[in-house]
Design an enzyme around this catalytic site. Structure first.
Site, PDB file in Angstrom:
ATOM      1  N   HIS A   1     -66.711 -48.943  55.488  1.00 29.56           N
ATOM      2  CA  HIS A   1     -67.113 -50.212  56.083  1.00 29.56           C
ATOM      3  C   HIS A   1     -66.909 -50.108  57.591  1.00 29.56           C
ATOM      4  CE1 HIS A   1     -67.102 -52.979  52.435  1.00 29.56           C
ATOM      5  NE2 HIS A   1     -66.848 -51.779  51.967  1.00 29.56           N
TER       6      HIS A   1
ATOM      7  N   HIS B   1     -62.056 -49.107  55.692  1.00 33.86           N
ATOM      8  CA  HIS B   1     -62.776 -48.969  56.966  1.00 33.86           C
ATOM      9  C   HIS B   1     -62.436 -47.715  57.759  1.00 33.86           C
ATOM     10  CE1 HIS B   1     -59.122 -50.627  58.669  1.00 33.86           C
ATOM     11  NE2 HIS B   1     -59.359 -51.827  58.164  1.00 33.86           N
TER      12      HIS B   1
END
Length: 180
Positions: free
Chosen positions: A152, A57
């Site tokens: 992400h 992420h």
């Protein structure tokens, strides 16, 4: 019908190791239409983030140092999802983390705040057995542009999942469209 498409990012994969939610992203669907309402917060987990999680992420502990804690936004989050059906890809993962955060605050779990849960990973596995059913694979399968997704992110992933979900379930409302 009101639905909330929800995603989280976390400090790691294991609740048993004390991992925490660091990002929540939600988008609202009412009567199969995106409303434009969303809930998005970065959260200070008050702990380190696994390198493997950061690789997924891109979020670091330093970036979250001045963000609110889950306790600071819990009431607002619960109010946003209250009464809605939740749409989540791999629902058990996100719900386990959110329920743990709520339990720390001695608040009822997500099941008490929502009218139900649709797990799009389970749905995709039923619709496309033996095929890859990651969010990226589903975007490809349903022609949803995710070229801007390099990492992400909870809000971005919720937005993409909303489009995937609507595409996956498009045929379910065809009679209503014909009558409308």
């Amino acid at each position: 019908m009101r639905q909330i498409v929800l995603d989280t990012e976390t400090t790691g994969l294991e609740l048993s190791e004390g991992h925490r939610v660091i990002e929540i992203g939600c988008v609202e669907i009412v009567s199969r239409r995106l409303t434009g309402r969303q809930f998005h917060r970065y959260l200070n987990p008050e702990r380190d983030i696994d390198e493997a999680a950061t690789a997924v992420h891109g979020i670091t502990r330093a970036q979250l140092a001045r963000e609110p804690r889950f306790a600071d936004i819990a009431e607002e989050f619960v109010a946003f999802v209250e009464g809605a059906e939740l749409v989540i890809h791999n629902a058990a993962f996100d719900l386990d983390f959110l329920n743990e955060e709520l339990a720390r605050l001695q608040l009822p779990d997500m099941g008490r705040h929502s009218s139900g849960v649709i797990d799009t990973l389970r749905m995709a596995r039923e619709l496309h057995p033996g095929k890859r059913n990651s969010l990226d694979a589903l975007c490809d399968r349903y022609g949803i542009n995710n070229a801007h997704r390099t990492l992400h992110g909870a809000l971005l992933d919720a937005e993409l999942l909303a489009e995937v979900f609507l595409a996956m379930t498009r045929g379910q409302d065809s009679l209503a469209i014909e009558l409308g």
